[in-house]
Design a protein around this motif. Structure first.
Motif, PDB file in Angstrom:
ATOM      1  N   VAL A 193       0.842  -1.196   0.000  1.00  0.00           N
ATOM      2  CA  VAL A 193       0.000   0.000   0.000  1.00  0.00           C
ATOM      3  C   VAL A 193       0.881   1.252   0.000  1.00  0.00           C
ATOM      4  N   ILE A 194       1.922   1.218   0.820  1.00  0.00           N
ATOM      5  CA  ILE A 194       2.814   2.379   0.911  1.00  0.00           C
ATOM      6  C   ILE A 194       3.632   2.532  -0.365  1.00  0.00           C
ATOM      7  N   ALA A 195       4.243   1.418  -0.788  1.00  0.00           N
ATOM      8  CA  ALA A 195       5.149   1.501  -1.929  1.00  0.00           C
ATOM      9  C   ALA A 195       4.413   1.868  -3.217  1.00  0.00           C
ATOM     10  N   SER A 196       3.154   1.461  -3.331  1.00  0.00           N
ATOM     11  CA  SER A 196       2.430   1.776  -4.566  1.00  0.00           C
ATOM     12  C   SER A 196       2.360   3.290  -4.763  1.00  0.00           C
ATOM     13  N   GLY A 197       2.129   4.015  -3.679  1.00  0.00           N
ATOM     14  CA  GLY A 197       2.061   5.470  -3.788  1.00  0.00           C
ATOM     15  C   GLY A 197       3.397   6.056  -4.216  1.00  0.00           C
ATOM     16  N   LEU A 198       4.467   5.527  -3.636  1.00  0.00           N
ATOM     17  CA  LEU A 198       5.803   6.027  -3.968  1.00  0.00           C
ATOM     18  C   LEU A 198       6.105   5.805  -5.443  1.00  0.00           C
ATOM     19  N   THR A 199       5.768   4.628  -5.930  1.00  0.00           N
ATOM     20  CA  THR A 199       6.123   4.276  -7.296  1.00  0.00           C
ATOM     21  C   THR A 199       5.269   5.059  -8.299  1.00  0.00           C
ATOM     22  N   ILE A 200       4.017   5.323  -7.957  1.00  0.00           N
ATOM     23  CA  ILE A 200       3.171   6.111  -8.863  1.00  0.00           C
ATOM     24  C   ILE A 200       3.698   7.541  -8.961  1.00  0.00           C
ATOM     25  N   VAL A 201       4.023   8.107  -7.816  1.00  0.00           N
ATOM     26  CA  VAL A 201       4.539   9.474  -7.821  1.00  0.00           C
ATOM     27  C   VAL A 201       5.839   9.545  -8.608  1.00  0.00           C
TER      28      VAL A 201
ATOM     29  N   PHE B 180      -7.291  -9.440   8.024  1.00  0.00           N
ATOM     30  CA  PHE B 180      -7.921  -8.379   7.238  1.00  0.00           C
ATOM     31  C   PHE B 180      -6.883  -7.649   6.383  1.00  0.00           C
ATOM     32  N   LEU B 181      -5.725  -7.357   6.992  1.00  0.00           N
ATOM     33  CA  LEU B 181      -4.685  -6.626   6.248  1.00  0.00           C
ATOM     34  C   LEU B 181      -4.249  -7.389   4.998  1.00  0.00           C
ATOM     35  N   ILE B 182      -4.251  -8.732   5.107  1.00  0.00           N
ATOM     36  CA  ILE B 182      -3.828  -9.528   3.951  1.00  0.00           C
ATOM     37  C   ILE B 182      -4.678  -9.190   2.728  1.00  0.00           C
ATOM     38  N   PHE B 183      -5.950  -8.865   2.983  1.00  0.00           N
ATOM     39  CA  PHE B 183      -6.821  -8.590   1.836  1.00  0.00           C
ATOM     40  C   PHE B 183      -6.739  -7.145   1.364  1.00  0.00           C
ATOM     41  N   VAL B 184      -6.196  -6.287   2.220  1.00  0.00           N
ATOM     42  CA  VAL B 184      -6.135  -4.878   1.835  1.00  0.00           C
ATOM     43  C   VAL B 184      -5.237  -4.676   0.611  1.00  0.00           C
ATOM     44  N   GLY B 185      -4.083  -5.328   0.619  1.00  0.00           N
ATOM     45  CA  GLY B 185      -3.128  -5.157  -0.481  1.00  0.00           C
ATOM     46  C   GLY B 185      -3.744  -5.488  -1.833  1.00  0.00           C
ATOM     47  N   PRO B 186      -4.254  -6.719  -1.990  1.00  0.00           N
ATOM     48  CA  PRO B 186      -4.892  -7.054  -3.267  1.00  0.00           C
ATOM     49  C   PRO B 186      -6.063  -6.120  -3.594  1.00  0.00           C
ATOM     50  N   ALA B 187      -6.804  -5.697  -2.562  1.00  0.00           N
ATOM     51  CA  ALA B 187      -7.933  -4.795  -2.836  1.00  0.00           C
ATOM     52  C   ALA B 187      -7.422  -3.470  -3.384  1.00  0.00           C
ATOM     53  N   VAL B 188      -6.359  -2.949  -2.764  1.00  0.00           N
ATOM     54  CA  VAL B 188      -5.797  -1.692  -3.262  1.00  0.00           C
ATOM     55  C   VAL B 188      -5.251  -1.883  -4.672  1.00  0.00           C
ATOM     56  N   LEU B 189      -4.613  -3.029  -4.901  1.00  0.00           N
ATOM     57  CA  LEU B 189      -4.092  -3.302  -6.241  1.00  0.00           C
ATOM     58  C   LEU B 189      -5.232  -3.296  -7.255  1.00  0.00           C
ATOM     59  N   ALA B 190      -6.342  -3.941  -6.897  1.00  0.00           N
ATOM     60  CA  ALA B 190      -7.474  -4.010  -7.824  1.00  0.00           C
ATOM     61  C   ALA B 190      -8.052  -2.615  -8.068  1.00  0.00           C
ATOM     62  N   LEU B 191      -8.190  -1.841  -6.982  1.00  0.00           N
ATOM     63  CA  LEU B 191      -8.740  -0.487  -7.140  1.00  0.00           C
ATOM     64  C   LEU B 191      -7.813   0.377  -7.997  1.00  0.00           C
ATOM     65  N   LEU B 192      -6.523   0.238  -7.759  1.00  0.00           N
ATOM     66  CA  LEU B 192      -5.582   1.018  -8.563  1.00  0.00           C
ATOM     67  C   LEU B 192      -5.655   0.585 -10.018  1.00  0.00           C
ATOM     68  N   TRP B 193      -5.838  -0.706 -10.240  1.00  0.00           N
ATOM     69  CA  TRP B 193      -5.932  -1.183 -11.622  1.00  0.00           C
ATOM     70  C   TRP B 193      -7.147  -0.539 -12.291  1.00  0.00           C
ATOM     71  N   LEU B 194      -8.263  -0.535 -11.567  1.00  0.00           N
ATOM     72  CA  LEU B 194      -9.464   0.088 -12.147  1.00  0.00           C
ATOM     73  C   LEU B 194      -9.218   1.566 -12.430  1.00  0.00           C
TER      74      LEU B 194
ATOM     75  N   LEU C  93      -2.206   7.279  -0.414  1.00  0.00           N
ATOM     76  CA  LEU C  93      -1.864   5.863  -0.232  1.00  0.00           C
ATOM     77  C   LEU C  93      -0.895   5.685   0.938  1.00  0.00           C
ATOM     78  N   ALA C  94       0.097   6.590   1.021  1.00  0.00           N
ATOM     79  CA  ALA C  94       1.015   6.526   2.163  1.00  0.00           C
ATOM     80  C   ALA C  94       0.243   6.733   3.455  1.00  0.00           C
ATOM     81  N   GLY C  95      -0.664   7.710   3.445  1.00  0.00           N
ATOM     82  CA  GLY C  95      -1.459   7.996   4.634  1.00  0.00           C
ATOM     83  C   GLY C  95      -2.323   6.806   5.012  1.00  0.00           C
TER      84      GLY C  95
END
Ligand SMILES: Nc1ncnc2c1ncn2[C@@H]1O[C@H](COP(=O)(O)OP(=O)(O)OP(=O)(O)O)[C@@H](O)[C@H]1O
Ligand SMILES: [Mg+2]
Lengths: 237, 613
Positions: free
Chosen positions: B22-30, B152-166, B208-210
């Motif tokens: 979740v954190i790294a995705s924001g860094l890499t997008i920026v 619950f956290l295990i599912f957050v990552g894939p969920a964020v990935l899916a949302l970012l993909w959309l 995303l970092a927040g």
């Protein structure tokens, strides 16, 4: 007198310490196609980049649609209705055909029919068959079509078209020529940079010849075709 | 190993992988869109946690419901997203065109500022957050208890990935981001206002970092050290995944999460080292990361103009140097305090000079030069305190320790260039820091080691000043000779065009490696001298802030000049030494000063002199 869309005078530009353009002057009328000719390294691409604001002009004025655009950011120039098709195409290879078109999409000025993907596919039937293909998996000719279509999605009044025929098979070159004529028929003014006289003669009304960063010759394309001296001096290698 | 144990270990690995993504995705997008490596991304993470420990308990006052808990988490992420917008508008917008080194430093300035502001707003005490209503229990998996929140956290990552993909594929904003990641100039030429795009990207990245930080509050208390610890991990993830690639970040986060979860069983203390090993291997095999593209990383200059022509000093310069040396030697005529500051200035001057040997002369932007300084200090300090040797052999060992570490790390570092290189040097420095910090039995951990005293003949401050002066100046003169020698010229040629230098048959890699080792050894000597001047050593000697101090010194002095960094070190240290006791907000001031320096006079003090001349 025809309406001036683009008027450039005294345009100088370069890269870092290298001066490339020395006071280029040219103009483009509404709905006309003009060919910007000259040998490799004459400064054709540089002229287009400087007009488009991708290179900050060092001197001179660039007027487009009645406004001085020299020094404006490229996106502002594009929004005024000047389209740009770079010579190296600069397709977004990670994006699909439709997504590439989406990046170029801008609303049409009031009272003009907007270009849509479907209308563009009429001109470039090849693209219609690959709308969801990634641009990296397209041939050079297909990418050239896409880069033109992408610019047209912005509904420009005028287009700077940099060497659309370079490195393409004769069939594709013919399609490019048709596309330019189609743009003209839609009332779009086109400044097309070109080394190939046949292509230029097929699409353009007028020719300008650049050499060493200056416009050295200007006249009807038919005159250029007839005048071997000029061709030998400025065009043949 | 039992199956259930392996499963639990895998699950906790997945949970940390998820958070990390979740954190790294924001860094890499920026990075993908703006090409700025944003140090402050870790600060956004920390601010997310602080915002959440403030907002969430307030909301839970109304009703202890999961809905309000997560509403609070999302609200925190949005607040931090807005802070990202503020940073873009106030700072980033002005530095998109400056060299990467300056961008890194400027965003590090923001890190310093945020650290002080967080202390001002929330105080120095860690703040524990509430547990998540509805997820406080444990779940039994094959008879092993596993916290529901981790599940619950295990599912957050894939969920964020899916949302970012959309977002990236189904919205115009996302398509523009992907296009800009490849060619932002062309996006502009098609009429897209990049400023809006960049602002939006910063909002997304910071949010995303927040979010990452806010989601941590049931697991860890919000504290003022969260920023730098997470940014290193996020850097490692984005580098392994390929900078700018969201799926790459996901893959890398998974790899690192699992590697750490199982690595901790084999090497309990050195999980960070495992992540580093993975990174080193990936970068050697695939220099642009698993899913990265070379064109994303290359492009603009990393550096401002470096040392061009290392001519000998002109007459004015010689006089200046002579006066400076005489003044130093005369310091004992003043007071003890001046002698102490003078000694430190000499030591930092050597460290800064050795860094500029890499940066200005070699074009190798090391963001972790303190590692070699610190390892030199530890090498010397431990020989004295643990092995019972005296100062003389210990001072000999200091450059060897620094040089050996530089040889090991540099072997990988010189294979890269640009921003990847800078990040690798920083990651190595963090690893050295972590080893020293965690290996308490040997290094004394956080407390460090005391009793690093000079030999009796050098025990007085005055004599030690002269000893330091002799060794530092000798080392500086030696490095100067190297800069002027063909070896230095080769490094400059490789800096200006590695490809061309390669083409004319220069072994660029080996030259750069040797240069790296030399600089590491010089920094190690400086570190050894520092250890004896203080009488103690501790992990801050290897820390990122000290690396940034060194960078600030050479920037202040001007990296295009050979001797400028010496003046920079003197000015920087003198000011710091004077101001630090006077203010509680040293970091705030330093952060603002670094940003001002980057914005206002990127050529440094030596540049001022040249402009005046
Ligand atoms: N990015 C650049 N940096 C430095 N010099 C450049 C750059 N691009 C072009 N030039 C130089 O500017 C001059 C004009 O180049 P330009 O690309 O405008 O020529 P051109 O007429 O478009 O040629 P071609 O027909 O080969 O496309 C050439 O001498 C070229 O070497
Ligand atoms: Mg060209």
């Amino acid at each position: 007198m025809a309406e001036r869309v683009l008027e450039v005078s005294g345009l100088s530009a370069g890269y870092g310490p290298a001066e490339v353009l020395f006071g280029v002057a040219l103009h483009l009328d509404r709905g006309e196609v003009a060919a910007l000719m000259g040998r490799n390294g004459a400064g054709k691409s540089t002229t287009m980049k400087a007009i488009m604001g991708l290179l900050t002009p060092r001197a001179g004025s660039v007027r487009f649609a009645g406004q001085d655009i020299a020094g404006l950011a490229p996106y502002r120039i594009a929004r005024l209705g000047l389209g740009y098709v770079p010579e190296d195409r600069r397709i977004f290879t990670d994006l699909s055909v439709m997504e590439n078109l989406e990046v170029g999409r801008r609303a049409a000025p009031a009272g003009r029919a907007a270009w849509t993907a479907e209308r563009l596919f009429e001109i470039f039937p090849n693209l219609a068959e690959m709308r969801h293909r990634r641009a990296s998996a397209m041939s050079g000719g297909e990418q050239q079509m896409l880069t033109i279509a992408r610019t047209l999605m912005g509904n420009p009044e005028a287009v700077l078209l940099d060497e659309p025929s370079e490195g393409l098979a004769p069939v594709i070159v013919e399609q490019m020529a048709e596309a330019v004529l189609r743009m003209k028929a839609e009332g779009i003014a086109v400044l097309v940079s070109e080394q190939d006289l046949d292509f230029a003669a097929a699409v353009a009304d007028r020719a300008l010849i650049l050499e060493k960063g200056q416009v050295r010759w200007e006249g009807p394309i038919a005159t250029l075709e007839a005048d071997e001296d000029v061709r030998r001096t400025y065009l043949t290698v | 190993m039992e199956l259930d144990f392996v499963l639990i270990q895998a699950l906790s690995g997945l949970a940390s992988a998820s958070s990390l993504f979740v954190i790294a995705s924001g860094l890499t997008i920026v990075f993908g869109v703006t090409r700025i490596v944003n140090f402050a991304h870790g600060s956004f993470y920390m601010l997310g946690a602080y915002a959440a420990v403030t907002i969430v308990p307030w909301l839970l006052e109304f009703d202890r419901s999961p809905t309000l808990f997560f509403a609070g988490v999302i609200a925190s992420a949005l607040v931090v997203g807005m802070l990202g917008v503020v940073m873009e508008v106030l700072l980033l917008r002005r530095i998109y065109k400056v060299p990467e080194l300056f961008q890194l430093l400027a965003t590090f300035g923001v890190v310093l500022i945020v650290q002080d502001l967080v202390l001002l707003a929330w105080g120095p005490v860690d703040i524990a957050g509430p547990r998540a209503p509805g997820l406080r229990h444990g779940v039994y998996i094959l008879d092993q208890r596993f916290p529901a929140y981790e599940l619950f956290l295990i599912f957050v990552g894939p969920a964020v990935l899916a949302l970012l993909w959309l977002l990236m594929h189904r919205t115009r904003f996302g398509v523009l981001i992907r296009a800009a990641t490849q060619d932002r100039e062309m996006v502009g030429a098609l009429g897209v206002n990049q400023a809006m795009l960049f602002t939006g990207t910063l909002f997304l990245g910071a949010a995303l970092a927040g979010l990452g930080g806010a989601l941590q509050i049931p697991r860890v208390s919000a504290n003022a050290h969260m920023d730098l610890s997470v940014i290193t991990e996020a850097f490692v993830v984005t580098v392994i995944g390929g900078m700018g690639s969201v799926p790459g970040a996901f893959l890398a986060a998974l790899l690192i999460g699992l590697l750490q979860a199982f690595g901790v069983l084999v090497f309990p203390k050195i999980t960070l080292v495992l992540a580093f090993l993975l990174m080193a291997v990936v970068l050697v095999v695939k220099p642009w990361g698993l899913l990265g593209k070379p064109d994303v990383a290359s492009g603009r200059a990393v550096l401002p103009e470096g040392i061009l022509d290392p001519r000998p000093l002109d007459r004015f310069g010689k006089v200046l140097a002579g006066v400076a040396v005489l003044a130093l030697l005369a310091l004992p005529l003043l007071d003890d305090y001046s002698v102490k500051v003078g000694t430190e200035v000499l030591i930092f001057a050597l460290a800064a000079f050795s860094l500029n040997f890499l940066v200005g002369n070699g074009g190798i932007v090391s963001f972790g030069h303190a590692a070699y300084f610190g390892l030199g200090a530890y090498g010397a300090g431990m020989l004295v305190t643990k092995a019972g040797l005296s100062m003389e052999p210990a001072l000999l060992a200091a450059p060897i320790a620094g040089g050996a570490a530089a040889a090991l790390f540099g072997f990988f570092v010189v294979r890269l260039s640009g921003i990847y290189l800078a990040m690798l040097t920083m990651a190595f420095a963090q690893i050295a820091y972590a080893v020293v910090f965690q290996w308490v039995e040997v290094t004394g951990g956080d407390n460090g080691i005391v009793g690093v005293w000079p030999s009796r003949w050098a025990a007085s401050r005055e004599v030690y000043l002269y000893l330091t002066a002799a060794l530092s100046i000798a080392a500086i003169l030696f490095l100067t000779r190297v800069i002027r020698a063909p070896f230095g010229a080769t490094l400059r040629a490789a800096r200006d065009s590695a490809a061309r230098a390669d083409a004319i048959g220069i072994d660029v890699r080996t030259h750069r490696w040797l240069g790296f080792i030399l600089a590491g050894a010089a920094a190690g000597l400086a570190g050894g001298l520092y250890a004896f001047s203080k009488g103690s050593i501790d992990p801050t000697l290897l820390s990122i802030p000290l690396s940034v101090d060194f960078l600030s010194m050479i920037l202040l002095g001007g990296i295009q000049s050979v001797f400028g960094p010496l003046a920079g070190a003197a000015a920087f240290h003198a000011v710091k030494d004077q101001l630090m006791p006077l203010t509680d907000h040293w970091r705030l001031l330093l952060g603002l000063a670094i940003i001002a320096m980057v914005l206002a006079f990127p050529r440094g003090l030596a540049g001022l002199r040249r402009r005046a001349a």
